[in-house]
Every structure is written in structure tokens, then in C-alpha cells.
Design a protein around this motif. Structure first.
Motif, PDB file in Angstrom:
ATOM      1  N   ALA A 148       0.820  -1.217   0.000  1.00  0.00           N
ATOM      2  CA  ALA A 148       0.000   0.000   0.000  1.00  0.00           C
ATOM      3  C   ALA A 148       0.850   1.262   0.000  1.00  0.00           C
ATOM      4  CB  ALA A 148      -0.936  -0.004   1.206  1.00  0.00           C
ATOM      5  N   GLY A 149       2.184   1.113   0.131  1.00  0.00           N
ATOM      6  CA  GLY A 149       3.073   2.251  -0.054  1.00  0.00           C
ATOM      7  C   GLY A 149       3.651   2.889   1.191  1.00  0.00           C
ATOM      8  N   VAL A 150       3.629   2.192   2.347  1.00  0.00           N
ATOM      9  CA  VAL A 150       4.115   2.849   3.577  1.00  0.00           C
ATOM     10  C   VAL A 150       5.628   3.084   3.577  1.00  0.00           C
ATOM     11  CG1 VAL A 150       2.212   1.990   4.989  1.00  0.00           C
ATOM     12  CG2 VAL A 150       4.348   0.676   4.854  1.00  0.00           C
ATOM     13  N   LEU A 151       6.356   2.454   2.666  1.00  0.00           N
ATOM     14  CA  LEU A 151       7.798   2.686   2.592  1.00  0.00           C
ATOM     15  C   LEU A 151       8.160   3.873   1.689  1.00  0.00           C
ATOM     16  CD1 LEU A 151       9.260  -0.945   2.427  1.00  0.00           C
ATOM     17  CD2 LEU A 151       9.293   0.634   4.359  1.00  0.00           C
ATOM     18  N   GLU A 152       7.152   4.516   1.123  1.00  0.00           N
ATOM     19  CA  GLU A 152       7.399   5.635   0.207  1.00  0.00           C
ATOM     20  C   GLU A 152       6.640   6.885   0.664  1.00  0.00           C
ATOM     21  OE1 GLU A 152       9.697   5.293  -1.951  1.00  0.00           O
ATOM     22  OE2 GLU A 152       9.879   3.128  -1.716  1.00  0.00           O
ATOM     23  N   ASN A 153       7.027   8.018   0.054  1.00  0.00           N
ATOM     24  CA  ASN A 153       6.327   9.301   0.269  1.00  0.00           C
ATOM     25  C   ASN A 153       6.214   9.702   1.734  1.00  0.00           C
ATOM     26  OD1 ASN A 153       5.787   9.580  -2.588  1.00  0.00           O
ATOM     27  ND2 ASN A 153       4.154   8.075  -2.316  1.00  0.00           N
ATOM     28  N   PRO A 154       7.316   9.985   2.404  1.00  0.00           N
ATOM     29  CA  PRO A 154       8.696   9.948   1.915  1.00  0.00           C
ATOM     30  C   PRO A 154       9.288   8.541   1.981  1.00  0.00           C
ATOM     31  CG  PRO A 154       8.660  10.739   4.158  1.00  0.00           C
ATOM     32  CD  PRO A 154       7.223  10.579   3.747  1.00  0.00           C
ATOM     33  N   HIS A 155      10.336   8.329   1.186  1.00  0.00           N
ATOM     34  CA  HIS A 155      11.011   7.040   1.139  1.00  0.00           C
ATOM     35  C   HIS A 155      11.674   6.740   2.479  1.00  0.00           C
ATOM     36  CE1 HIS A 155      13.409   3.692  -0.328  1.00  0.00           C
ATOM     37  NE2 HIS A 155      14.470   4.260   0.213  1.00  0.00           N
ATOM     38  N   VAL A 156      11.503   5.514   2.955  1.00  0.00           N
ATOM     39  CA  VAL A 156      12.046   5.102   4.248  1.00  0.00           C
ATOM     40  C   VAL A 156      13.486   4.622   4.095  1.00  0.00           C
ATOM     41  CG1 VAL A 156      11.836   3.391   6.101  1.00  0.00           C
ATOM     42  CG2 VAL A 156       9.796   4.552   5.227  1.00  0.00           C
ATOM     43  N   ASP A 157      14.374   5.123   4.960  1.00  0.00           N
ATOM     44  CA  ASP A 157      15.783   4.754   4.921  1.00  0.00           C
ATOM     45  C   ASP A 157      16.152   3.689   5.940  1.00  0.00           C
ATOM     46  OD1 ASP A 157      16.873   6.809   2.944  1.00  0.00           O
ATOM     47  OD2 ASP A 157      15.860   8.099   4.390  1.00  0.00           O
ATOM     48  N   ALA A 158      15.368   3.546   6.998  1.00  0.00           N
ATOM     49  CA  ALA A 158      15.637   2.538   8.026  1.00  0.00           C
ATOM     50  C   ALA A 158      14.360   2.295   8.815  1.00  0.00           C
ATOM     51  CB  ALA A 158      16.752   2.985   8.968  1.00  0.00           C
ATOM     52  N   ALA A 159      14.280   1.125   9.444  1.00  0.00           N
ATOM     53  CA  ALA A 159      13.081   0.774  10.219  1.00  0.00           C
ATOM     54  C   ALA A 159      13.496   0.122  11.530  1.00  0.00           C
ATOM     55  CB  ALA A 159      12.181  -0.165   9.416  1.00  0.00           C
ATOM     56  N   PHE A 160      12.748   0.445  12.582  1.00  0.00           N
ATOM     57  CA  PHE A 160      12.982  -0.139  13.903  1.00  0.00           C
ATOM     58  C   PHE A 160      11.672  -0.688  14.453  1.00  0.00           C
ATOM     59  CE2 PHE A 160      16.192   3.228  13.569  1.00  0.00           C
ATOM     60  CZ  PHE A 160      17.350   2.535  13.885  1.00  0.00           C
ATOM     61  N   ALA A 161      11.772  -1.786  15.178  1.00  0.00           N
ATOM     62  CA  ALA A 161      10.606  -2.351  15.858  1.00  0.00           C
ATOM     63  C   ALA A 161      11.061  -2.992  17.159  1.00  0.00           C
ATOM     64  CB  ALA A 161       9.896  -3.379  14.978  1.00  0.00           C
ATOM     65  N   LEU A 162      10.125  -3.125  18.082  1.00  0.00           N
ATOM     66  CA  LEU A 162      10.369  -3.801  19.352  1.00  0.00           C
ATOM     67  C   LEU A 162       9.445  -4.996  19.466  1.00  0.00           C
ATOM     68  CD1 LEU A 162      10.264  -0.774  21.829  1.00  0.00           C
ATOM     69  CD2 LEU A 162      12.318  -1.814  20.853  1.00  0.00           C
ATOM     70  N   HIS A 163       9.878  -5.985  20.255  1.00  0.00           N
ATOM     71  CA  HIS A 163       8.969  -7.065  20.644  1.00  0.00           C
ATOM     72  C   HIS A 163       9.171  -7.355  22.121  1.00  0.00           C
ATOM     73  CE1 HIS A 163       6.232 -10.340  20.354  1.00  0.00           C
ATOM     74  NE2 HIS A 163       6.277 -10.380  19.030  1.00  0.00           N
ATOM     75  N   LEU A 164       8.121  -7.190  22.905  1.00  0.00           N
ATOM     76  CA  LEU A 164       8.145  -7.605  24.299  1.00  0.00           C
ATOM     77  C   LEU A 164       8.192  -9.121  24.311  1.00  0.00           C
ATOM     78  CD1 LEU A 164       5.381  -5.142  25.524  1.00  0.00           C
ATOM     79  CD2 LEU A 164       7.869  -4.858  25.761  1.00  0.00           C
ATOM     80  N   TRP A 165       9.125  -9.705  25.079  1.00  0.00           N
ATOM     81  CA  TRP A 165       9.463 -11.116  24.873  1.00  0.00           C
ATOM     82  C   TRP A 165       9.535 -11.860  26.208  1.00  0.00           C
ATOM     83  CZ3 TRP A 165       8.832 -13.358  20.493  1.00  0.00           C
ATOM     84  CH2 TRP A 165       9.455 -14.569  20.179  1.00  0.00           C
ATOM     85  N   SER A 166       8.597 -12.772  26.434  1.00  0.00           N
ATOM     86  CA  SER A 166       8.544 -13.475  27.719  1.00  0.00           C
ATOM     87  C   SER A 166       9.614 -14.564  27.901  1.00  0.00           C
ATOM     88  CB  SER A 166       7.150 -14.064  27.946  1.00  0.00           C
ATOM     89  OG  SER A 166       6.883 -15.114  27.053  1.00  0.00           O
ATOM     90  N   PRO A 167      10.255 -15.085  26.858  1.00  0.00           N
ATOM     91  CA  PRO A 167      11.368 -16.013  27.100  1.00  0.00           C
ATOM     92  C   PRO A 167      12.625 -15.345  27.678  1.00  0.00           C
ATOM     93  CG  PRO A 167      10.376 -16.440  24.956  1.00  0.00           C
ATOM     94  CD  PRO A 167       9.820 -15.142  25.451  1.00  0.00           C
TER      95      PRO A 167
END
Length: 393
Positions: free
Chosen positions: A148-167
Motif C-alpha cells: 500500500a506504499g508505507v515505505l514511500e512518500n517519503p522514502h524510508v531509509d531505516a526501520a525499527f521495531a520492538l517485541h516484548l518477549w517473555s522467554p
């Protein structure tokens, strides 16, 4: 630079309240209507440019006031699971049969507070920040957002995400570069035979015997077909067939996952799937049976970019006040943030939330799953630092 820790601390109660509100009203993938509405309202109030994507997805852009620059994307998933909650929490799910059993409620709350802090300091930011709130992570909704275009307009140069992790225990994080989460292929399989009476098995073709034989035969893939030093797990999650004790069933349905973590996915994935179907075909042929096989859209391997991982480690040391809490991380779990990592330099960090005294050490997708809410503020601070260090250097 503003005092990040003090600003996060001042917003901790709001952070926890947001998480509990999302937890109380969980929604399944592509049905996150209330969640999406709340997210849109919150981001709009911050003065961001907000749009809905693919029905319930949300994308908001914060344009920094310190000049032109790069664009960084932060991603949070919003969907819950078809699980009946058994935590007994005062803010437990109000939606019967649906539960936030994977931490997505915490991810969404964290990202909203990150947006609030950064929006308050937009004049100090160079470049832009995209806040993507993604629906349907449990069934690979990331690719729909990308298409759907979320990496454009403006163009994405890097991405970060977190995951809360019970292990991982509270206070520690899981963070490594390279492939960290396995390729996942989900499948539905139907073994087809001919029904009959159990007193005359020679007049039937036993689909149940075929199903059992296929399950057993698959166990050879990881020990005989591929390098045993490379992880591969073929697991069957359900098997359904038969109607009575004295009837040989003509059809058995099975479903499960294929997970592997191989160096070159483009070369090895076709080999894995070819071997998987060859075992099914050969087993059925030997028993005079037929089969139908369908794959469900799933995830590629998630790759953490080496340079960005180093950046996150530095920011984690500032956030947690130590460098001794970082665990090397690899897992065969699937995560569709992998789709972002296949297209732009990306990092997913796993924040430990396991505290036995707080009952937050149950596995993900368990009916008693909960998180250590004291860890939420660390997720906020880490993401704020990641954005500022990437955009402002």
C-alpha cells in the motif's frame, strides 16, 4: 538534547493506562476498528499527518523542523489472538474469545508515547519519522502495508521495531545482527482416501493411516534431508478426521508450520518446500492415497542490519545503564516485520518481560500471558534514542 529519561518517566502512567486499555478491548487481524480509531485520534491530537491504510492500519508522519534529512520508520503491531483470557487481571479482555496474548497491546502503547515525545521536540529533529501501526501481524499483514506504499512518500531509509518477549527475563534484551527469526511457511494439508467399515479394511483406503504416516515421515527432514546444524522444524498443529470408531475415514485434514533458519533463503526455501511435498506425495503414493496441499501467506527470515544493530546496542546501553544485559538472539519464531527487513535496513529488539513473581513468564499465545509493565518505559526510551541517533547522528 532534552532529558529523555525524565520525559519518559513523566509519561509512564499514561503509557501503562494506554496498554491496559488496549488489553481490555483486543481485536483480531483486520478487525482492529476500535484500536485503529483510538490510535488515529491520539496521533491527530499530536498534530501529525495521519492516514488509514488497508482498512485498520494507521500511518502517521512527523516532519522534523531541523532541516531535510532521512526518514525512519517505527512499526507497532495492533492485532490480538483468538484466545480466551485466563489471567484474572482487572483489565482482562472484555471481548470473549479474543486476547492480547503476544504483547501487541504494549507495542501500540509504547509507540504512541514515542510519538508524543518526538512530536513535542519536532523542531530538534532532522528529517522525518513514520509511525506505522500495523494490523494482522499474526497472519502476515506487513506485506499488505508495504504494497500500500508505507515505505514511500517519503522514502524510508531505516526501520525499527520492538517485541516484548517473555522467554527473556525482565531487564535483559535480545539483540543480534544477521538472520534472527526463521522463515515460516504455514500449510493446510488434506489426505484423501476412500471410506469404509473397520471390519473390512481391504475395501477402503485409510486416510487416517496416511496422515499418521506423513506426520512420522516428516521428522526425517531435519535429520536426513538437510544439514543438522541448520535448524528446521516441521510441526503439525492440528489433525482432524473421522466420525465414528467403526468407520474408516476417507479424509483427514492437517495443518501446521515449516520453520527454518538457513543462510540463503532464496536458494534453500524452494529446496525445503520441494522436499516437504515430495515426502507427502511419496507417502500417499505408497498407500494408494491422494492429497491436497495449500500454503498460507507467511514470513521470510528477519534480518537485523549490522550497522543499525550496533547503533541500537549503544542506545540500549544508555537506556538500561549497562552493556551486560544483551543476550545473543536467534529463534525459529516468525514475525512479519521480516518483510520490512527484506527491503530496508532494519532492527527488531526483543525486550525481556519475564518476571515469575509478576506472572509474566508464560509463553506467547498462552491464555495466561502477561507482561512486566515496568519494562514498557525502556521500550519508549530506546525507540526515542534510536530515532534521534539515526536522524540527527
Amino acid at each position: 538534547m532534552f532529558d529523555i529519561k525524565s520525559e519518559v518517566s513523566a509519561l509512564e502512567k499514561e503509557l501503562i493506562d494506554l496498554r491496559r486499555d488496549f488489553h481490555s478491548y483486543p481485536e483480531l487481524g483486520y478487525k482492529e476498528f476500535l484500536t485503529s480509531k483510538k490510535v488515529c485520534g491520539y496521533l491527530t491530537a499530536l498534530g501529525l499527518e495521519v492516514e488509514t491504510v488497508n482498512g485498520t492500519g494507521v500511518c502517521a508522519v512527523l516532519k522534523g523542523g531541523a532541516g531535510e534529512g532521512k526518514t525512519v520508520l517505527l512499526r507497532a503491531d495492533m492485532d490480538a489472538l483468538p484466545v480466551e483470557e485466563e489471567t484474572g487481571l482487572p483489565f482482562a479482555s472484555q471481548n470473549k474469545g479474543v486476547m492480547h496474548a503476544c504483547g501487541h497491546d504494549g507495542h501500540t502503547a509504547i509507540q504512541l508515547i514515542v510519538a508524543k515525545i518526538l512530536a513535542a521536540h519536532k523542531d530538534e529533529i532532522k528529517g522525518s519519522v513514520k509511525f506505522v501501526f500495523q494490523p494482522n501481524e499474526e497472519e502476515a499483514g506487513a506485506l499488505d502495508m508495504i504494497n500500500a506504499g508505507v515505505l514511500e512518500n517519503p522514502h524510508v531509509d531505516a526501520a525499527f521495531a520492538l517485541h516484548l518477549w517473555s522467554p527473556i527475563k525482565s531487564g535483559n534484551i535480545g539483540l543480534s545482527d544477521g538472520p534472527i527469526l526463521g522463515t515460516t511457511e504455514e500449510f493446510e494439508l488434506e489426505i484423501l482416501g476412500a471410506a469404509g467399515h473397520t471390519s473390512t479394511p481391504h475395501t477402503a483406503k485409510d486416510a487416517l493411516l496416511g496422515a499418521c504416516s506423513v506426520v512420522y515421515a516428516m521428522q526425517s527432514l531435519g535429520t536426513r534431508e538437510f544439514d543438522p546444524l541448520l535448524p528446521i522444524a516441521v510441526m503439525f498443529g492440528h489433525i482432524n478426521g473421522g466420525t465414528a470408531r467403526n468407520i474408516i475415514t476417507g479424509s483427514v485434514k492437517l495443518g501446521g508450520t515449516i520453520r527454518f533458519l538457513f543462510p540463503d533463503e532464496n536458494i534453500n526455501k524452494p529446496k525445503v518446500l520441494e522436499a516437504f511435498e515430495r515426502v507427502i506425495k511419496g507417502t500417499c503414493m505408497a498407500l494408494g492415497l491422494d492429497y491436497k496441499l495449500k500454503y498460507i501467506p507467511s514470513n521470510p527470515s528477519l534480518f537485523n542490519d549490522a550497522a543499525l544493530t550496533s547503533l541500537v546496542k549503544e542506545n540500549a546501553a544508555e537506556t538500561f545503564g549497562t552493556r551486560e544485559n544483551v543476550e545473543a538472539f536467534r529463534s525459529l519464531a516468525g514475525e512479519d516485520f521480516a518483510e520490512f527487513s527484506q527491503r530496508v535496513p532494519s532492527v527488531m529488539t526483543f525486550i525481556g518481560v519475564a518476571d515469575h513473581e509478576k506472572h509474566s513468564d508464560y509463553p506467547h499465545h498462552h491464555a495466561k500471558f502477561d507482561i512486566d509493565e515496568d519494562m514498557l518505559k525502556y521500550g519508549v526510551e530506546l525507540q526515542v534514542r534510536n530515532v534521534l541517533s539515526f536522524l540527527n547522528g
